[in-house]
Design an enzyme around this catalytic site. Structure first.
Site, PDB file in Angstrom:
ATOM      1  N   LYS A 299       0.831  -1.216   0.000  1.00 46.91           N
ATOM      2  CA  LYS A 299       0.000   0.000   0.000  1.00 46.91           C
ATOM      3  C   LYS A 299       0.860   1.259   0.000  1.00 46.91           C
ATOM      4  O   LYS A 299       0.536   2.246  -0.666  1.00 46.91           O
ATOM      5  CB  LYS A 299      -0.920   0.013   1.233  1.00 46.91           C
ATOM      6  CG  LYS A 299      -1.871  -1.151   1.328  1.00 46.91           C
ATOM      7  CD  LYS A 299      -2.843  -0.993   2.493  1.00 46.91           C
ATOM      8  CE  LYS A 299      -2.144  -0.852   3.851  1.00 46.91           C
ATOM      9  NZ  LYS A 299      -1.353  -2.043   4.211  1.00 46.91           N
TER      10      LYS A 299
ATOM     11  N   ASP B 235       6.601   4.206   6.105  1.00 51.12           N
ATOM     12  CA  ASP B 235       6.007   4.595   4.825  1.00 51.12           C
ATOM     13  C   ASP B 235       6.138   6.091   4.563  1.00 51.12           C
ATOM     14  O   ASP B 235       6.137   6.516   3.399  1.00 51.12           O
ATOM     15  CB  ASP B 235       4.531   4.192   4.772  1.00 51.12           C
ATOM     16  CG  ASP B 235       4.339   2.751   4.306  1.00 51.12           C
ATOM     17  OD1 ASP B 235       5.070   2.328   3.394  1.00 51.12           O
ATOM     18  OD2 ASP B 235       3.491   2.045   4.872  1.00 51.12           O
TER      19      ASP B 235
ATOM     20  N   GLU C 159      -3.427   6.547   3.212  1.00 50.23           N
ATOM     21  CA  GLU C 159      -3.240   5.100   3.299  1.00 50.23           C
ATOM     22  C   GLU C 159      -3.764   4.602   4.638  1.00 50.23           C
ATOM     23  O   GLU C 159      -3.359   5.103   5.693  1.00 50.23           O
ATOM     24  CB  GLU C 159      -1.758   4.745   3.150  1.00 50.23           C
ATOM     25  CG  GLU C 159      -1.489   3.262   3.324  1.00 50.23           C
ATOM     26  CD  GLU C 159      -0.010   2.932   3.450  1.00 50.23           C
ATOM     27  OE1 GLU C 159       0.309   1.802   3.880  1.00 50.23           O
ATOM     28  OE2 GLU C 159       0.838   3.797   3.136  1.00 50.23           O
TER      29      GLU C 159
ATOM     30  N   CYS D  26      24.819   8.366  13.401  1.00 54.99           N
ATOM     31  CA  CYS D  26      24.328   8.393  14.780  1.00 54.99           C
ATOM     32  C   CYS D  26      25.141   7.449  15.668  1.00 54.99           C
ATOM     33  O   CYS D  26      26.255   7.791  16.059  1.00 54.99           O
ATOM     34  CB  CYS D  26      22.839   8.073  14.822  1.00 54.99           C
ATOM     35  SG  CYS D  26      22.045   8.549  16.377  1.00 54.99           S
TER      36      CYS D  26
ATOM     37  N   GLY E 269      26.714   5.021  14.682  1.00 52.35           N
ATOM     38  CA  GLY E 269      27.938   4.799  13.914  1.00 52.35           C
ATOM     39  C   GLY E 269      28.996   5.847  14.205  1.00 52.35           C
ATOM     40  O   GLY E 269      30.198   5.537  14.224  1.00 52.35           O
TER      41      GLY E 269
ATOM     42  N   ARG F 125      19.833  10.039  22.261  1.00 53.77           N
ATOM     43  CA  ARG F 125      19.918  10.527  23.648  1.00 53.77           C
ATOM     44  C   ARG F 125      21.345  10.827  24.068  1.00 53.77           C
ATOM     45  O   ARG F 125      21.577  11.607  24.991  1.00 53.77           O
ATOM     46  CB  ARG F 125      19.345   9.479  24.616  1.00 53.77           C
ATOM     47  CG  ARG F 125      17.879   9.169  24.422  1.00 53.77           C
ATOM     48  CD  ARG F 125      17.358   8.259  25.525  1.00 53.77           C
ATOM     49  NE  ARG F 125      16.042   7.747  25.204  1.00 53.77           N
ATOM     50  CZ  ARG F 125      14.906   8.427  25.376  1.00 53.77           C
ATOM     51  NH1 ARG F 125      14.949   9.650  25.864  1.00 53.77           N
ATOM     52  NH2 ARG F 125      13.746   7.898  25.058  1.00 53.77           N
TER      53      ARG F 125
ATOM     54  N   HIS G 259      20.933  11.904  11.347  1.00 55.45           N
ATOM     55  CA  HIS G 259      20.561  10.858  10.398  1.00 55.45           C
ATOM     56  C   HIS G 259      20.376  11.451   9.005  1.00 55.45           C
ATOM     57  O   HIS G 259      19.246  11.803   8.615  1.00 55.45           O
ATOM     58  CB  HIS G 259      19.261  10.182  10.842  1.00 55.45           C
ATOM     59  CG  HIS G 259      19.387   9.304  12.037  1.00 55.45           C
ATOM     60  ND1 HIS G 259      19.651   7.954  11.947  1.00 55.45           N
ATOM     61  CD2 HIS G 259      19.299   9.580  13.365  1.00 55.45           C
ATOM     62  CE1 HIS G 259      19.719   7.430  13.166  1.00 55.45           C
ATOM     63  NE2 HIS G 259      19.503   8.394  14.045  1.00 55.45           N
TER      64      HIS G 259
ATOM     65  N   GLU H 194      20.254  10.032   6.240  1.00 59.34           N
ATOM     66  CA  GLU H 194      19.441   9.179   5.356  1.00 59.34           C
ATOM     67  C   GLU H 194      17.994   9.630   5.273  1.00 59.34           C
ATOM     68  O   GLU H 194      17.307   9.366   4.274  1.00 59.34           O
ATOM     69  CB  GLU H 194      19.505   7.718   5.822  1.00 59.34           C
ATOM     70  CG  GLU H 194      18.832   7.401   7.140  1.00 59.34           C
ATOM     71  CD  GLU H 194      19.749   7.535   8.361  1.00 59.34           C
ATOM     72  OE1 GLU H 194      19.464   6.910   9.395  1.00 59.34           O
ATOM     73  OE2 GLU H 194      20.750   8.278   8.263  1.00 59.34           O
TER      74      GLU H 194
END
Length: 540
Positions: free
Chosen positions: A17, A71, A139, A379, A381, A460, A505, A507
């Site tokens: 969906k 999503d 959705e 993060c 990483g 955190r 982040h 990404e």
């Protein structure tokens, strides 16, 4: 008047969906329509922030700090827009708001009921997000027939009455089962649509998820038994390249069907950049092999945004980035790392929480640093890169995070002061968009090509400034800082060809048509490393 499209799913969970919603949005945006999207999740959690990533997949973070369903990441990537907390809500958040209104006396003594109070709250949220849009695509999470979905289905049934059936479109995504003999079976879809009809919804368009092509016979059968015109039955054949799905729908005339059903202007396709991007993906000039070393690698959706951002980095370099998933726990005590990382052009360590697998991540980072393999940390990483550098390059033998060892003598990563003694774990991290100032003459500044950036956070723990001078003197460059310089946002290893890690982040902001600068340059560095290795091999 705003038009409303509602996407439901049948037979099995994970039917597609979200990708269907995102793909339809892409087709409409390509025709110049102003599109907004929202995802309704039927679970009782207030949001996705505290949910197990193995069960639910990644937590996607919006600009305004909402922890949402994954999503929303697909929506942002396909539509090329930034969403807010209004684009995702749950059963839990709906009931919480209704209870709060009742306590405040807003219902004037009424008896609070599922209908109209819960359904009104659902409708109000959908109407609100569509206030400035031509089209809103909503959705409905879960599967038709689940115990949790009827209130949401009832709400969208009521909306069709309120705004008019001519301004609403119901799209159902369902499974066509391929029998062992190779025959397509539509019975599960028939039952799913019957269940939807029992709830007062007649689908206008049916997306048939199938592993093999559908012939005219099965289309005719579905049309007759489900009350849907054959032209409104769209084949959703399985594919390994999700970016190709909008093009598949385009070839079947989905945008035309939607425009026809909603009385929209049937505009021609005006934007072909998505097709050009898919062409690059399918016809790369080179390939890079990237090892993603994490603790949740067994869950296919746990690192979804990371996987997609790596792909985008490849697009920016007209390359394909092949991913090797490495469970960090398997690296603990591993002696033959050359076998694990043979043929690898870049190493990436993504985010996460908890001590499990941390030492394996540190092993991988040390291997990348000492063998001069391009590295990107995200993060957790970044925190692991700092720990590894402190232990093995700066002589801080006991370096660790207080998250993993509260008694460590060298807490190079520590809990933020405002995160101590919290009673609630949900929605209390450092979340959402924060500014970062980049130092000149650094790899980070070269990637972004601007002095100040805004990136999304979810954590955190932070770098402990007590160790900043000591680690800088040993060659760890803190190339990105908060505007007041109190928080480290990006760290780099100065004498390494490309070793960069961010506390945020990146990404979450990468998109196929706008790859994130850090992922773009990471893949570029991986391809350069690959060329160097090949040159050395040919010389030897």
């Amino acid at each position: 008047m705003t038009k409303y499209i509602f996407v439901t799913g049948g037979v099995v969970s994970g039917i597609g969906k979200g990708i269907t919603t995102a793909s339809l949005g892409r087709l409409l945006i390509n025709r110049g329509f102003n599109v907004m999207v929202t995802k309704i999740d039927p679970y009782l959690n207030s949001d996705a922030g505290t949910m197990n990533p193995f069960q639910h997949g990644e937590v996607f973070v919006t600009r305004d700090g909402a922890e949402t369903d994954l999503d929303l990441g697909n929506y942002e990537r396909f539509l090329g827009i930034d969403l807010s907390r209004d684009s995702n809500f749950t059963t839990g958040s709906v009931y919480s708001e209704v209870f709060a209104k009742e306590r405040r006396g807003e219902y004037l003594g009424q008896t609070i009921q599922l209908i109209p109070h819960i359904t009104d709250e659902i409708k109000e949220r959908i109407y609100r997000i569509g206030s400035d849009a031509d089209i809103v695509i909503t959705e409905i999470g879960g599967t038709i027939g689940d115990f949790e979905t009827p209130p949401f289905v009832e709400a969208i049934r009521q909306m069709a009455v309120e705004v008019g059936r001519e301004s609403t479109l119901f799209m159902h995504v369902s499974l066509i089962y391929a029998s062992p003999g190779g025959e397509n079976k539509s019975k599960p879809t028939q039952h799913s649509i019957r269940k939807l009809q029992e709830l007062g919804i007649q689908p206008d368009i049916l997306i048939c998820r199938t592993s093999q092509p559908m012939d005219d016979g099965i289309r005719e059968k579905i049309s007759l038994l489900c009350g849907i015109g054959q032209e409104y039955i769209v084949e959703g054949k399985d594919t390994d390249l999700v970016e190709e799905i909008p093009l598949t729908f385009e070839r079947q005339g989905m945008a035309h069907l939607v425009a026809k059903r909603l009385g929209l202007e049937d505009r021609p396709l005006t934007n072909c950049v998505w097709g050009d991007m898919v062409h690059k993906l399918k016809n790369p000039e080179s390939r890079a092999r990237i090892a993603i070393v994490g603790k949740y690698v067994k869950g296919s959706d746990t690192y979804l945004s990371v996987k997609e951002a790596v792909k985008h980095g490849g697009i920016a370099n007209e390359s394909v980035a092949d991913i090797k998933w490495v469970d960090s726990e398997t690296l603990i005590g591993e002696k033959d790392l050359e076998d694990q990382f043979e043929g690898i052009d870049g190493v990436l360590v993504p985010g996460g929480f908890g001590v499990r697998g941390i030492e394996g991540m540190i092993v991988a980072i040390r291997y990348a640093r000492e063998n001069r393999i391009p590295f990107l940390g995200l993060c957790l990483g970044m925190q692991c890169m700092v720990i590894e550098f402190a232990r093995h390059a700066a002589g801080l033998k006991y370096a660790n995070s207080s998250e993993f060892d509260e008694q460590t003598l060298h807490p190079v990563i520590d809990l933020m002061p405002d995160q101590r003694n919290l009673a609630d774990m949900g929605a209390t991290m450092r979340l959402g968009l924060y500014p970062c100032v980049l130092k000149e003459n650094t790899k980070s500044r070269a990637a972004y090509q601007q002095p100040i950036i805004l990136e999304r956070h979810r954590h955190r723990y932070e770098f402990n400034n007590r160790f900043r001078d000591q680690l800088e003197s040993e060659g760890l460059c803190f190339s990105g800082l908060s505007p007041d310089e109190s928080l480290v946002e990006i760290a780099e290893v100065s004498d390494h060809p490309w070793m960069v890690a961010s506390q945020f982040h990146p990404e979450f902001q990468s998109k196929p048509l706008a790859p994130h600068p850090l992922f773009r340059d990471f893949i570029q560095a991986a391809l350069e490393y690959q060329r160097r290795c090949r040159t050395q091999e040919s010389t030897n």
